[in-house]
Write a protein that holds these residues in place. Structure first.
Motif, PDB file in Angstrom:
ATOM      1  N   GLN A 100      28.286  36.773  46.772  1.00 45.10           N
ATOM      2  CA  GLN A 100      27.920  37.902  45.976  1.00 45.10           C
ATOM      3  C   GLN A 100      26.603  38.390  46.107  1.00 45.10           C
ATOM      4  N   THR A 101      25.577  37.381  46.041  1.00 47.32           N
ATOM      5  CA  THR A 101      24.268  37.710  46.088  1.00 47.32           C
ATOM      6  C   THR A 101      23.749  38.072  47.326  1.00 47.32           C
ATOM      7  N   TRP A 102      24.114  37.269  48.410  1.00 49.99           N
ATOM      8  CA  TRP A 102      23.896  38.009  49.822  1.00 49.99           C
ATOM      9  C   TRP A 102      24.380  38.930  50.426  1.00 49.99           C
ATOM     10  N   GLY A 103      25.900  39.007  49.875  1.00 49.81           N
ATOM     11  CA  GLY A 103      26.476  40.310  50.605  1.00 49.81           C
ATOM     12  C   GLY A 103      26.173  41.480  49.775  1.00 49.81           C
ATOM     13  N   THR A 104      25.512  41.460  48.554  1.00 47.59           N
ATOM     14  CA  THR A 104      24.816  42.521  47.790  1.00 47.59           C
ATOM     15  C   THR A 104      23.470  42.712  48.612  1.00 47.59           C
ATOM     16  N   GLY A 114      38.208  50.821  55.219  1.00 53.46           N
ATOM     17  CA  GLY A 114      37.525  49.457  55.036  1.00 53.46           C
ATOM     18  C   GLY A 114      37.643  49.206  53.375  1.00 53.46           C
ATOM     19  N   ILE A 115      37.728  50.107  52.516  1.00 55.80           N
ATOM     20  CA  ILE A 115      37.643  49.686  51.249  1.00 55.80           C
ATOM     21  C   ILE A 115      39.038  48.661  50.768  1.00 55.80           C
ATOM     22  N   THR A 137      33.993  40.442  45.089  1.00 58.32           N
ATOM     23  CA  THR A 137      32.672  40.803  45.534  1.00 58.32           C
ATOM     24  C   THR A 137      32.589  42.088  46.269  1.00 58.32           C
ATOM     25  N   PHE A 138      33.400  42.534  46.931  1.00 52.63           N
ATOM     26  CA  PHE A 138      33.427  43.690  47.577  1.00 52.63           C
ATOM     27  C   PHE A 138      32.918  44.885  46.774  1.00 52.63           C
ATOM     28  N   GLU A 139      33.712  44.970  45.394  1.00 53.56           N
ATOM     29  CA  GLU A 139      33.516  46.064  44.694  1.00 53.56           C
ATOM     30  C   GLU A 139      31.903  45.865  43.942  1.00 53.56           C
ATOM     31  N   LEU A 140      31.465  44.610  43.708  1.00 59.63           N
ATOM     32  CA  LEU A 140      30.074  44.472  43.277  1.00 59.63           C
ATOM     33  C   LEU A 140      29.224  44.851  44.383  1.00 59.63           C
ATOM     34  N   HIS A 150      33.342  52.136  40.709  1.00 62.39           N
ATOM     35  CA  HIS A 150      33.307  50.723  41.127  1.00 62.39           C
ATOM     36  C   HIS A 150      32.853  49.724  39.655  1.00 62.39           C
ATOM     37  N   GLU A 151      32.392  50.415  38.704  1.00 61.10           N
ATOM     38  CA  GLU A 151      32.149  49.510  37.678  1.00 61.10           C
ATOM     39  C   GLU A 151      33.390  49.147  36.925  1.00 61.10           C
ATOM     40  N   HIS A 152      34.386  50.280  36.836  1.00 57.67           N
ATOM     41  CA  HIS A 152      35.482  50.173  36.270  1.00 57.67           C
ATOM     42  C   HIS A 152      36.382  49.021  37.043  1.00 57.67           C
ATOM     43  N   GLU A 153      36.341  49.038  38.387  1.00 59.47           N
ATOM     44  CA  GLU A 153      37.007  48.287  39.340  1.00 59.47           C
ATOM     45  C   GLU A 153      36.665  46.795  39.077  1.00 59.47           C
ATOM     46  N   VAL A 154      35.252  46.670  39.169  1.00 57.43           N
ATOM     47  CA  VAL A 154      34.731  45.190  38.914  1.00 57.43           C
ATOM     48  C   VAL A 154      35.390  44.594  37.621  1.00 57.43           C
ATOM     49  N   TYR A 155      35.161  45.388  36.660  1.00 55.90           N
ATOM     50  CA  TYR A 155      35.614  44.858  35.214  1.00 55.90           C
ATOM     51  C   TYR A 155      36.911  44.492  35.322  1.00 55.90           C
ATOM     52  N   GLN A 156      37.822  45.441  36.001  1.00 52.25           N
ATOM     53  CA  GLN A 156      39.371  44.896  36.154  1.00 52.25           C
ATOM     54  C   GLN A 156      39.571  43.643  37.067  1.00 52.25           C
TER      55      GLN A 156
END
Length: 181
Positions: free
Chosen positions: A34-38, A107-108, A117-120, A138-144
């Protein structure tokens, strides 16, 4: 170039940004991918070759080929989507919100890494690109998908610092500023 070399390239007036690089790249609430992908996607979104090379070199030690490709996919898709959906959001013509975008975005769904990770990553890049509609989505998706507020804040901090490094280095180069020895 390494992260340490990137820090060394920062001028004295950017001491806070320099100190923040290490802090945001070692947040315990994020996994390494998550860190390095971001970080990689945010470097790409910040469009500074020096930053992209440094972050890319460091990310290679933490991401496999599929995770690297996913970060690149997120950066590329958000480069397109953030412009389009920011326009839709800001336009005074409400019809655009109901019109089909007609933009290819496979790609999504087919990125090869875990969906959270992809959504973050997509959220962080959307923050750099300033698309409120995409940030909200995306915020909605990460919480989901189970993210915490601390994880959201962590990826946005990565985005803000990497963008600041890119902007600072470009400005310093344009002004002829050199870092302290």
């Amino acid at each position: 170039m390494s992260i340490e070399q990137l820090k060394s390239a920062m001028p004295d007036y950017a001491k806070d940004t320099k100190l923040n690089i290490g802090a945001v790249l070692s947040q315990p609430m994020l996994s390494a991918k998550q860190t390095w992908g971001t970080a990689l996607a945010c470097a790409l979104a910040s469009r500074n070759a020096t930053v992209i090379k440094a972050i890319g070199a460091e990310a290679a030690a933490h991401l496999d080929a599929t995770e690297t490709a996913a970060a690149k996919t997120a950066a590329s898709l958000m480069a397109m989507n953030n412009i389009y959906y920011r326009f839709v959001h800001l336009s005074s013509t409400p019809d655009f919100a109901t019109m089909r975008a007609g933009l290819r975005m496979n790609g999504i769904a087919n990125h090869g890494t875990d969906p959270l990770t992809f959504e973050l990553i997509s959220l962080a890049v959307s923050a750099i690109n300033g698309c409120g509609r995409c940030i909200e989505s995306h915020e909605h998706e990460v919480y989901q998908k189970g993210a915490t507020k601390e994880q959201v804040q962590a990826v946005v901090k990565i985005a803000s610092v990497i963008h600041a490094v890119a902007a600072t280095l470009e400005g310093a180069e344009a002004l002829g500023d050199t870092p302290a020895a």
